[in-house]
Design an enzyme around this catalytic site. Structure first.
Site, mmCIF file in Angstrom:
data_model
loop_
_atom_site.group_PDB
_atom_site.id
_atom_site.type_symbol
_atom_site.label_atom_id
_atom_site.label_comp_id
_atom_site.label_asym_id
_atom_site.label_seq_id
_atom_site.Cartn_x
_atom_site.Cartn_y
_atom_site.Cartn_z
ATOM 1 N NE ARG A 1 10.413 -6.793 -22.937
ATOM 2 C CZ ARG A 1 11.939 -7.042 -22.033
ATOM 3 N NH1 ARG A 1 13.361 -7.177 -23.180
ATOM 4 N NH2 ARG A 1 11.583 -8.134 -21.137
ATOM 5 C CE LYS B 1 12.414 3.775 -4.878
ATOM 6 N NZ LYS B 1 11.560 2.385 -4.259
ATOM 7 C CG HIS C 1 4.207 5.865 -3.581
ATOM 8 N ND1 HIS C 1 5.210 4.618 -3.454
ATOM 9 C CD2 HIS C 1 3.362 5.212 -2.437
ATOM 10 C CE1 HIS C 1 5.993 3.769 -2.689
ATOM 11 N NE2 HIS C 1 4.659 4.611 -1.652
ATOM 12 C CE LYS D 1 2.470 6.462 0.929
ATOM 13 N NZ LYS D 1 1.800 4.800 1.503
ATOM 14 C CD GLU E 1 6.908 -2.105 2.862
ATOM 15 O OE1 GLU E 1 5.899 -2.975 1.917
ATOM 16 O OE2 GLU E 1 8.208 -2.149 2.369
ATOM 17 C CG ASP F 1 12.680 -1.133 -2.081
ATOM 18 O OD1 ASP F 1 12.042 -0.335 -3.181
ATOM 19 O OD2 ASP F 1 11.878 -1.450 -1.181
ATOM 20 C CG HIS G 1 9.887 5.738 -0.065
ATOM 21 N ND1 HIS G 1 9.386 6.721 -1.219
ATOM 22 C CD2 HIS G 1 9.564 4.661 0.116
ATOM 23 C CE1 HIS G 1 9.026 5.337 -2.438
ATOM 24 N NE2 HIS G 1 8.833 4.691 -1.885
ATOM 25 C CE LYS H 1 10.903 -4.817 0.920
ATOM 26 N NZ LYS H 1 9.054 -3.524 0.232
HETATM 27 C C1 BG6 Z 1 8.178 1.350 -2.931
HETATM 28 C C2 BG6 Z 1 8.885 0.089 -2.404
HETATM 29 O O1 BG6 Z 1 8.691 2.314 -3.263
HETATM 30 O O2 BG6 Z 1 7.353 1.251 -1.513
HETATM 31 C C3 BG6 Z 1 8.487 -1.249 -1.864
HETATM 32 O O3 BG6 Z 1 9.725 -0.237 -3.509
HETATM 33 C C4 BG6 Z 1 7.543 -0.561 -0.142
HETATM 34 O O4 BG6 Z 1 9.579 -1.887 -1.787
HETATM 35 C C5 BG6 Z 1 6.708 0.860 -0.914
HETATM 36 O O5 BG6 Z 1 6.975 -1.975 -0.522
HETATM 37 C C6 BG6 Z 1 5.906 0.483 -0.419
HETATM 38 O O6 BG6 Z 1 5.071 1.420 -0.190
HETATM 39 P P1 BG6 Z 1 3.694 1.434 0.715
HETATM 40 O O7 BG6 Z 1 2.647 3.005 0.146
HETATM 41 O O8 BG6 Z 1 3.113 0.363 0.017
HETATM 42 O O9 BG6 Z 1 3.739 1.682 2.004
#
Ligand code: BG6
Length: 487
Positions: free
Chosen positions: A51, A145, A175, A179, A213, A232, A237, A336
């Site tokens: 935007r 997502k 994603h 990997k 993480e 999330d 994942h 996290k």
């Molecule tokens: C994302 C989540 O899909 O994946 C994030 O929304 C997360 O919260 C991330 O940090 C982790 O991805 P990667 O590739 O850094 O492990």
């Protein structure tokens, strides 16, 4: 172009949410890397949409900041000439005529519309694209997502998007499937005679999947607080990783052959609901602590909302009710502000049926296959061997350790590099089909409902620790421990 990269047809790639975190931090760098490798045809265009009232040069300047340092400035300048920007609001009419004119009426040209926006905008954007007939021919839509926040909202989105784009034009991205190690899991399992005969409940004791993480939620608090770790990370994942470990051998790598097998796993997951969620799941939320050597605030302070009930950590025990896996626990944990950034799958085999060694030789440890997704992608196979040299027969547990970067001397491509080009090529193997997303929500929904019904707050854990102690108890109750390698 490296020997292994294949060129693609010219394309237009439009990123809705073009100034957002994902676009700037992941998508554009991924495209830049593919450009550096010579894979992006010179006539292709990358179009950022948001935007903000920017023009091409303003957008390029923003990207330059993010991309500088990836390589020499001269190459960056050439790449940025292929990048454009148009200001557009999915909910307002203005600008759409110009956008449609910019894209042009050429249905045979590959046009990828990447929706890197909040899911509430998916339907509006798709409707606009349909209205301007930009959904025809070689058009594809990529949905980031989260797709919805439960089964009902996911269905609503999928129904509405489905009115504009067919299933074969719809790429639901996860994603983690891009990997390198996840790809390699397919090759390890189905390219070697060694593992598959042992890949079942007769020989495998349990499986652990960890995605840890060190970062907190940072500036993504508004999104994250509505989502939480289960939505999330786990619903997408982690379940996808579990499917890749547990699925039956597909007959080929044809998109539906793989996705049919993953779907069967999702359908076989034993339900977790309010009858057993208290025993099988642990949710946590980080408090102030020390992460990567620095003091960090807790989740509530970071969010500016002391009352949040959102979990930033989940550990759970899943089971797959089928012949191959009956009785084999799959322990999943993600969070996290944990002590290190590590994602891995650890498969522990059963102990040998009888030990021929005397007690003073040492204990016989179970074999373990550890697939590291990050940070240093590779495979470790823990074996028992004899300690070399004299001094009697002493048992040692040692890893056959292979780091892909060291072994092949190549930097692993980011997951988005592979996935973006797969969309351009029209290969959906590594993307989630609608029924997979639904099956994943069907399993995750009752867990969320059970947590809400219990009214219990997530258990606090100190930033920089491995989550609440209940997560340790969850696995220790079954006589196992979390894989120490990752800790
Ligand atoms: C994302 C989540 O899909 O994946 C994030 O929304 C997360 O919260 C991330 O940090 C982790 O991805 P990667 O590739 O850094 O492990």
């Amino acid at each position: 172009m490296t020997a292994s990269s294949q060129s693609v047809e010219p394309f237009d790639l439009v990123i809705f949410g073009g100034t957002g975190d994902l676009a700037v931090r992941k998508l554009l760098p991924a495209l830049f890397h593919r450009f550096l490798d010579g894979q992006i045809p010179a006539s292709s265009r990358i179009v950022g949409i948001a935007r903000e009232a920017l023009d091409d040069n303003g957008y390029r300047a923003q990207l330059r900041e993010a991309l500088v340092g990836v390589c020499a400035a001269a190459q960056l300048d050439v790449f940025l000439q292929q990048v454009f920007y148009l200001p557009l609001d999915a909910r307002k009419d203005e600008g759409w005529d110009d956008f449609a004119a910019f894209i042009g009426n050429q249905p045979d040209h590959i046009r990828v519309f990447y929706l890197s926006t909040s899911p509430e905008l998916f339907v509006d954007i798709c409707n606009r694209l349909g209205q301007y007939k930009l959904n025809e021919g070689a058009s594809r839509v990529v949905l980031e997502k989260p797709i919805g926040r439960d089964l009902a909202s996911a269905n609503q989105i999928n129904d509405a998007v489905g009115k504009v784009f067919s299933e074969s034009q719809t790429f639901r991205i996860d994603h983690y499937l891009g990997k390198e190690t996840v790809q390699n899991l397919l090759v390890l399992r189905f390219g070697n005679a060694l593992f598959e005969p042992l890949w079942n409940s007769a020989h495998i004791d349990h499986v652990q999947i960890t995605v840890a993480e060190t970062l907190g939620v940072g500036h993504r608090g508004t999104y994250y607080d509505r989502a939480g770790a289960l939505r999330d990370m786990v619903q997408n994942h982690m379940l996808q990783l579990l499917c890749m470990v547990a699925m039956e051998p597909p007959s080929s790598l044809a998109p539906d052959a793989v996705r049919d097998e993953k779907l069967k796993v999702l359908h076989s997951l034993k339900p977790i609901d309010d009858s057993n969620a208290a025993q099988l799941t642990v949710r946590g939320q980080y408090r102030a602590g020390v992460a990567e050597g620095a003091s960090v605030p807790g989740y509530p302070e970071e969010l500016g909302n002391n009352k949040s009930n959102t979990e930033t950590f989940v550990a759970l025990k899943a089971e797959i009710a089928n012949w191959r896996w009956a009785g084999v626990p799959f322990y999943l944990r993600t969070g996290k502000r944990l002590p290190s950034r590590v994602s891995e799958i650890a498969v522990t085999f059963k102990p040998v049926p009888h030990s021929i060694f005397s007690a003073d030789a040492g204990t016989l440890a179970q074999n373990r296959l550890v697939l590291r997704l990050q940070p240093d992608e590779g495979v470790k196979l823990w074996l028992t061997i004899k300690h070399p040299g004299p001094g009697g027969l002493r048992l040692r547990h040692v890893p056959l350790d292979m780091s892909f970067a060291e072994a092949f001397g190549v930097q692993q491509p980011d997951a988005y590099e592979r996935l973006l080009l797969d969309v351009v090529r029209g290969n959906p193997t590594l993307f989630m089909r609608r029924d997979e997303v639904e099956a994943a929500w069907r399993w995750a929904g009752p867990i969320l409902a059970a947590w809400t019904a219990s009214g219990e707050a997530p258990r606090p854990y100190t930033a920089g620790s491995w989550g609440p102690s209940a997560a340790v108890a969850l696995i220790e109750r079954d006589g196992h421990t979390w894989n120490e390698d990752s800790e």
